[in-house]
Design a protein around this motif. Structure first.
Motif: not given
Length: 125
Positions: A85-106
């Motif tokens: 896409t030649e853009s840095s805005e189109t990445w899809v962030l996947v959250p961690p599975p349940d029970g994983a360490a805290v954070g939004d970007l797994y």
């Protein structure tokens, strides 16, 4: 009677036909190689970002909140662009599975439509 030097219409048409034939052979191969290069670049970019996420998790003990956090903590030099896409805005962030360490970007996925030469959608890489 002086004779003019130059090319006849027939000679020009033959040369243009040869050039058109060569272009018809070369153009599809060229565009196919561009697509393969973009696919390889996306695979490498995803590998580097995922490696940075893993290193951040092992060092800090939690997953990063977003890609900017990886840049701020110098796990990445700069925010990478999606080669498709030649853009840095189109990445899809996947959250961690349940029970994983805290954070939004797994994990991270490409937000590009379509798929690679292997038929797998970019969003599943």
């Amino acid at each position: 009677m002086t004779r003019r030097k130059g090319f006849t219409l027939i000679e020009l048409l033959v040369v243009m036909a040869i050039i058109a034939t060569l272009l018809a052979i070369a153009a599809p191969r060229y565009f196919n190689s561009l697509d393969r290069a973009r696919d390889a670049s996306l695979r490498e970019t995803l590998f580097v970002i995922r490696d940075a996420i893993d290193k951040y998790h092992y060092d800090i003990g939690r997953y990063p909140g977003d890609l900017e956090e990886l840049v701020d903590k110098r796990y990445l030099r700069k925010l990478p662009q999606d080669p498709i896409t030649e853009s840095s805005e189109t990445w899809v962030l996947v959250p961690p599975p349940d029970g994983a360490a805290v954070g939004d970007l797994y994990d991270i996925r490409s937000g590009a439509p379509g798929g690679g030469a292997d038929g797998i959608p970019y969003s599943e890489w």
